[in-house]
Design a protein around this motif. Structure first.
Motif, mmCIF file in Angstrom:
data_model
loop_
_atom_site.group_PDB
_atom_site.id
_atom_site.type_symbol
_atom_site.label_atom_id
_atom_site.label_comp_id
_atom_site.label_asym_id
_atom_site.label_seq_id
_atom_site.Cartn_x
_atom_site.Cartn_y
_atom_site.Cartn_z
ATOM 1 N N ARG A 36 60.280 -18.738 30.547
ATOM 2 C CA ARG A 36 59.628 -19.981 30.127
ATOM 3 C C ARG A 36 60.344 -21.195 30.700
ATOM 4 O O ARG A 36 59.712 -22.125 31.204
ATOM 5 N N GLU A 328 54.100 -13.868 28.045
ATOM 6 C CA GLU A 328 53.470 -14.632 26.965
ATOM 7 C C GLU A 328 52.678 -13.761 26.001
ATOM 8 O O GLU A 328 52.062 -14.261 25.075
ATOM 9 N N PRO A 330 52.227 -11.429 22.915
ATOM 10 C CA PRO A 330 53.026 -11.112 21.719
ATOM 11 C C PRO A 330 53.365 -9.618 21.605
ATOM 12 O O PRO A 330 54.414 -9.277 21.060
ATOM 13 N N VAL A 331 52.499 -8.771 22.111
ATOM 14 C CA VAL A 331 52.781 -7.330 22.016
ATOM 15 C C VAL A 331 53.828 -6.939 23.056
ATOM 16 O O VAL A 331 54.798 -6.236 22.765
ATOM 17 N N GLN A 333 56.076 -8.769 24.335
ATOM 18 C CA GLN A 333 57.381 -9.327 23.970
ATOM 19 C C GLN A 333 58.175 -8.409 23.051
ATOM 20 O O GLN A 333 59.387 -8.517 22.955
ATOM 21 N N LEU A 334 57.468 -7.516 22.369
ATOM 22 C CA LEU A 334 58.159 -6.594 21.454
ATOM 23 C C LEU A 334 58.291 -5.188 22.023
ATOM 24 O O LEU A 334 59.134 -4.409 21.590
ATOM 25 N N THR A 368 45.271 -1.866 21.710
ATOM 26 C CA THR A 368 46.502 -2.559 21.303
ATOM 27 C C THR A 368 46.382 -4.055 21.521
ATOM 28 O O THR A 368 46.970 -4.846 20.789
ATOM 29 N N LEU A 370 45.600 -7.704 21.342
ATOM 30 C CA LEU A 370 45.175 -8.485 20.176
ATOM 31 C C LEU A 370 43.952 -9.341 20.503
ATOM 32 O O LEU A 370 43.376 -9.945 19.627
ATOM 33 N N ARG A 371 43.613 -9.390 21.771
ATOM 34 C CA ARG A 371 42.562 -10.286 22.259
ATOM 35 C C ARG A 371 42.850 -11.723 21.815
ATOM 36 O O ARG A 371 41.957 -12.485 21.520
ATOM 37 N N CYS A 372 44.126 -12.045 21.756
ATOM 38 C CA CYS A 372 44.491 -13.377 21.270
ATOM 39 C C CYS A 372 44.271 -14.427 22.341
ATOM 40 O O CYS A 372 44.178 -15.609 22.051
ATOM 41 N N GLY A 373 44.246 -14.001 23.607
ATOM 42 C CA GLY A 373 43.884 -14.924 24.670
ATOM 43 C C GLY A 373 45.021 -15.763 25.237
ATOM 44 O O GLY A 373 44.809 -16.635 26.063
ATOM 45 N N ARG A 374 46.225 -15.489 24.796
ATOM 46 C CA ARG A 374 47.344 -16.299 25.296
ATOM 47 C C ARG A 374 47.570 -16.049 26.782
ATOM 48 O O ARG A 374 47.967 -16.937 27.529
ATOM 49 N N GLU A 377 45.697 -18.349 29.051
ATOM 50 C CA GLU A 377 46.281 -19.683 29.192
ATOM 51 C C GLU A 377 47.349 -19.698 30.270
ATOM 52 O O GLU A 377 47.512 -20.656 30.992
ATOM 53 N N ARG A 378 48.110 -18.616 30.350
ATOM 54 C CA ARG A 378 49.217 -18.573 31.291
ATOM 55 C C ARG A 378 48.767 -18.215 32.711
ATOM 56 O O ARG A 378 49.368 -18.646 33.685
ATOM 57 N N ALA A 390 37.097 -6.389 25.379
ATOM 58 C CA ALA A 390 35.964 -6.185 24.467
ATOM 59 C C ALA A 390 34.936 -5.257 25.111
ATOM 60 O O ALA A 390 34.404 -4.350 24.459
#
Ligand code: SF4
Lengths: 401, 350
Positions: A36, A328, A330-331, A333-334, A368, A370-374, A377-378, A390
């Protein structure tokens, strides 16, 4: 009997284990933070990159539309430059082509290539009785750990220096301290000899210009430069989606790729368009001066045409492999590359479905996300991963019931 | 369309050659089965879902429909269900396609009542109250609302999420019929997930689904604007906002909530590092399949929000609220997490 439920169970256990592994967490936390910071600094220093990324999206969009034509033109250009160019429709065809060129009992030094992972080329060449060395530091480490890459730009992102020291101490048979410079030094010393003994250098390419046949390889370590320049024969494996119309387009793609891969400018940019040659003695062109006397470029389809023919999934082919989305996610990253198969993260789930692994291996990854879409953005080329996820879920559900 | 079908068939052949069972994990099956059979993901009865409104005498017909989709009412039960299902053998024959929440007791010997009983009544009350408070806030601001009561069905957002388009189509038809019966022209959705499917998916799969669809936050902002000075909340302190992914990225709604806070005296808004379109996910969408991971993602998001040193985190999605609040409880963190509805109601009640 195989069932997705069972596959999910095994996969979930692995994901949970990764997310509980303090080494993975430590290494990823460090990597995400630097990514970042570096990217923000690089984009601040070169603010035109954001606009250039838009241009690159348009370049990729039109290139994917006429992918076959561009590949044909790139092949002609490479042949005109005295290289050899091939088109492999399947993974098997690609492997056979490489095996025909290399044979057995040879030493091969290999630069980083995700397509290499897709084809499992190292394992294949080893099986054929060759000695194969990954030369990218991270990949070399993974070769020793018998692991697969956990990030497309930083493959050993999940291994902290302390563990690297342990692996190297065992492999080199002497104490290597958990000091990054010492670790790098040990590999450098070992690899030098391999470069000069190798019969073949194997690489991928980040982008290829159809007009002149130039392959562009972005790197930092200098290993790709050595792999592609020192051994007498260089073999490059390139996905057919990597070809863009012109040399200038290729440069734009390269710049955007490295900037979103968190570099203001990479250590090296290699441009290779044919075998090494000289005309210095009596103006007679002779191949194989200091560099390789042969260049073989194998363009690989292996499911890409199928993606290109689909109005939604063709967008997946725009991927530059900068790896930004993964930092970026979230999954990711873990769990690092445990959220992946050969290709990683959300975009990797799509590539797994079409190119490397099939829908069955892709299914747990697809669910897995999340379809969060982050990631969108990146992504420099705004690949809409959530929509593709989807749609793949719809296809899986249609198959299941 | 034709090409798509060919692709699907091709993939089907590829897969069927190797696999005789291509089933998704049981948690997905249960959720799907419950929506089909009972109209909501957990198979709760209409009475349980609509209980919050029993004494409010909300009309069934009107210009503006308040749509809860049962989502706030359902969220406290999700953790219990997931907990139980992950303990049961995933390959168990008991998990058949149509197995519902209420059938679990017969099939695998798990008593659903235990799950209901396992949810603290305080939790149950709180989430049920969110819907009640939403109605109260809207009414207080002068809006006439109608409500489908016990007939209200869940939107089907999870059917869409998991890829069950045929089921969604059937379910959506039923719900669209009910909505039509209210005569409403505007639908106010408490959850951004239902707003998303109503705005983006229903018009594609249902003929004649033309409504003005708003999230609660948008409705609130519109009310503020149409009748300035009527904003009733009051709060003194630092507030930070957790933008929900669906809201910020899918629906593009980020500024309304900030404008609302600007109008509330005593509120100082502190933005987390990752805000608006850069918001990070609460992990909620992964809860059903990957509960452990989802919990960790929520804890991380909570850390980001806590680093603002705000007194209250305000959310506007039932899943975000539940995920972040669970992370707060489990991590014993001292910050308050409230839905915008609760936040507005608190001001009104004070
Ligand atoms: S999807 Fe976008 S962000 Fe991710 S690797 Fe590809 S180009 Fe980079």
């Amino acid at each position: 009997m195989r069932s997705l439920a069972r596959a999910f169970q095994k996969y979930t256990t692995e994901l949970n284990r990764a997310s509980n592994d303090p080494n993975i967490q430590l290494a990823l936390a460090r990597a995400v933070k630097s990514y970042r910071e570096n990217t923000a600094a690089a984009l601040k220093r070169f603010p035109h990159t954001v606009g250039l990324a838009e241009e690159v999206r348009a370049i990729k969009q039109s290139a994917v539309e006429r992918m076959d034509d561009l590949v044909a033109r790139a092949r002609e250009a490479i042949e005109a430059n005295h290289g050899r160019a091939y088109l492999a429709r399947s993974a098997e065809e690609a492997l056979n082509l490489v095996a025909d060129i290399i044979g057995t009992g040879k030493i091969v030094v290999k630069g980083k290539s995700i397509l290499g992972e897709e084809l499992e080329i190292r394992e294949y060449l080893l099986e054929k009785g060759n000695e194969v060395w990954e030369t990218d530091l991270g990949e070399f480490l993974l070769q020793l750990r018998h692991e697969r890459p956990m990030h497309i730009v930083s493959p050993s992102i999940h291994v902290p220096r302390e563990q690297v020291a342990e692996v190297f101490t065992e492999f080199f048979g002497r104490e290597i301290p958990p000091d990054i410079a010492a670790e790098v030094g040990a590999v450098r010393e070992f690899m030098r000899e391999k470069y000069f003994k190798a019969h073949f250098g194997l690489s991928g390419a980040n982008v290829v210009a159809a007009d002149c046949g130039a392959l562009v390889i972005i790197e930092n370590e200098g290993n790709a430069r050595l792999c592609t320049a020192v051994p007498p024969v260089h073999i490059a494996l390139v996905g057919i989606e990597k070809v863009v119309p012109t040399f200038q387009d290729a440069m734009k793609v390269a710049e955007v790729t490295w900037r979103y891969a968190n570099y203001p400018v990479p250590g090296y940019v290699n441009i290779i368009s044919g075998p090494s040659k000289t005309g210095d003695i009596e103006k007679v062109t002779t191949y194989g001066a200091h560099g390789p006397r042969e260049l073989h470029v194998i363009f690989v389809d292996n499911g890409r045409s199928e993606m290109a023919a689909d109005p939604l999934f063709k967008h997946g082919l725009y991927c530059l492999r900068c790896g930004g989305c993964m930092y970026e996610c979230p999954v990711f990253q873990l769990t690092a590359g445990y959220f992946g198969y050969r290709y990683l993260g959300g975009i990797g789930a799509i590539w797994t479905a079409f190119v490397a692994g099939g829908l069955e291996n892709a299914a747990p990854l697809i669910y897995t996300c999340l379809r969060c879409g982050r990631c969108v953005e990146r992504c420099p080329v705004s690949i809409d991963v959530p929509s593709m996820i989807a749609e793949l879920r719809r296809r899986i559900a249609a198959l299941a019931y | 369309m034709k090409r798509y079908l060919i692709e699907v068939k091709k993939m089907a052949l590829k897969l069927r050659g190797e696999s005789s069972q291509y089933r998704l994990p049981p948690t997905v099956e249960v959720v799907r089965g419950n929506i089909i059979k009972y109209g909501n993901p957990l198979g709760l009865s209409g009475k349980e879902i609509a209980g919050w409104a029993s004494d409010l005498n909300l009309p069934r017909e009107g210009e503006v429909l308040l749509y809860t989709g049962g989502e706030y009412q359902l969220v406290p039960y999700i953790d219990g269900l997931v907990d139980m299902l992950t303990k049961v053998d995933q390959g168990s024959v008991g998990f058949s396609l149509m197995m519902g929440f209420r059938n679990l007791v017969d099939r695998v010997g798990v008593n659903p009542e235990k799950i209901v009983a396992g949810v603290l009544s305080g939790q149950r009350e709180r989430y049920r109250n969110v819907s009640r408070q939403a109605a109260a806030v809207l009414q207080r601001m002068g809006l006439q609302i109608c409500y489908l009561g016990e007939e209200e069905l869940y939107s089907g957002a999870l059917l869409y999420e998991y890829g069950f388009m045929d089921d969604l189509r059937r379910h959506a038809r039923k719900l669209a019929g009910l909505i039509k019966g209210t005569g409403a022209r505007t639908i106010i959705c408490l959850s951004p997930h239902s707003a998303e499917v109503f705005k983006l998916i229903y018009p594609r799969i249902i003929e004649d689904f033309h409504y003005e669809v708003k999230t609660f936050t948008e409705a609130l902002w519109d009310l503020c604007n149409s009748a300035p000075g009527r904003l009733v909340a009051s709060f003194n302190g630092r507030v930070t906002v957790h933008d929900s992914c669906r809201m910020a990225r899918e629906l593009g709604i980020t500024e309304e909530i900030r404008e609302i806070f600007k109008r509330i005296k005593g509120v100082s808004l502190i933005e987390p590092e990752f805000n608006r379109r850069w918001t990070t996910c609460c992990g909620g969408p992964g809860k059903v399949l990957f509960p452990e991971l989802a919990g960790k993602i929520a804890a991380r998001r909570l850390d980001e929000l806590m680093s603002t040193e705000a007194d209250v985190v305000v959310t506007f999605c039932p899943y975000c609220l539940a995920a972040l609040d669970k992370a707060r409880r489990e991590g014993q963190r001292s910050i308050e997490i409230q839905d915008i509805i609760e936040f507005m109601y608190r001001g009104m009640a004070e």
